[in-house]
Design an enzyme around this catalytic site. Sequence first.
Site, PDB file in Angstrom:
ATOM      1  N   ARG A 193     -18.925 -13.586 -22.093  1.00  0.00           N
ATOM      2  CA  ARG A 193     -19.464 -14.940 -22.227  1.00  0.00           C
ATOM      3  C   ARG A 193     -18.449 -16.015 -21.847  1.00  0.00           C
ATOM      4  NH1 ARG A 193     -22.689 -11.716 -22.177  1.00  0.00           N
ATOM      5  NH2 ARG A 193     -24.355 -11.278 -23.655  1.00  0.00           N
ATOM      6  N   SER A 242     -29.171 -17.240 -28.849  1.00  0.00           N
ATOM      7  CA  SER A 242     -28.134 -16.542 -29.607  1.00  0.00           C
ATOM      8  C   SER A 242     -27.005 -17.507 -29.960  1.00  0.00           C
ATOM      9  CB  SER A 242     -27.600 -15.372 -28.780  1.00  0.00           C
ATOM     10  OG  SER A 242     -26.655 -14.640 -29.507  1.00  0.00           O
ATOM     11  N   GLU A 312     -21.390 -19.094 -29.459  1.00  0.00           N
ATOM     12  CA  GLU A 312     -21.873 -18.824 -28.103  1.00  0.00           C
ATOM     13  C   GLU A 312     -22.602 -20.044 -27.569  1.00  0.00           C
ATOM     14  OE1 GLU A 312     -24.967 -15.781 -25.854  1.00  0.00           O
ATOM     15  OE2 GLU A 312     -23.657 -15.006 -27.427  1.00  0.00           O
TER      16      GLU A 312
END
Length: 319
Positions: A193, A242, A312
């Site tokens: 990520r 998320s 995130e």
Amino acid sequence: MMQPDEWTVWQGGAPGSEEAPGTDGMMPFEVRGKLTRNAPLAKLVWFKSGGAADWLFEPEDTEDLIAFLGQMEPGTPVMALGLGSNLIIRDGGVPGVVVRLGKPFAQAEHVGDCVMSCGGGASGILVSSTARDAGVAGLEFLRGIPGTVGGFVRMNGGAYGREVADILVDCDLLMPDGSHVTVPAADLQYSYRHSALPEGAIVIAARFKGTPGDPEEIGAEMDRIADAREQSQPLRTKTGGSTFKNPEGGKAWQLVDEAGCRGLQMGGAQVSEKHTNFLINKDDATSADIEGLGEEVRRRVAEKTGVTLEWEIKRVGRP
């Protein structure tokens, strides 16, 4: 491997201007797209919360965007906005310019040899569906990413065991000064990520490479992914996707659950009872409610398990 300051510029922007968009309302240059001052952003993000952008620019095409960026004062903050998932816009709004890549940047096509050429505003659903129709396999997981090419190239978006680093060939960027560069995937220094893309760089296009496949089998896998998301995630709520990165060797949702945070509320924000790694705007939450709830979850998880969860979801703007 080249570093960001070594990327080759192959197309410059328009000549610079000593003036740029500011709080005095002056706008010394022309655009073909839509330029809005003090533009509300809540309606453009999945959480449906947050303040306004000082300026919101929706370019007509790449040339329009290049000209616009080339006339801005150096140092003006620039942020790209896609579908508005995985994003908290803070209540004080976003300084500088927010660039929204709309329909002119939402194309996807098969250009041969299992390579898909996609605009920065193309959704994961569009890219994976177009690849399916062309018999290109390996991009099915994009069906499970709630965003656009620009966002998941920047964040190395992933789902169901695959990530963008597995399929990206290269991408086209516009830098804040209007210069246009093409960057190979190897130079993005992808990790979980994360990428080496500098702040303010706008992904306007990307190429993904898959493998030959049967459209029916590809479609079946996409249906499986869609069904899995529907069954496990609160898709029909005001959410951001998320919330926290999975820690090494673990699952964020399990840690949140173990810390007793399922259904936890702060103001109008709540930890989803369906999937505890999702925060939802349950009752006219402010962005401060949502971010504050996320920080409280992080505190409780650290206290309970010793693990510090990393966000995130991107949080931007003034508190």
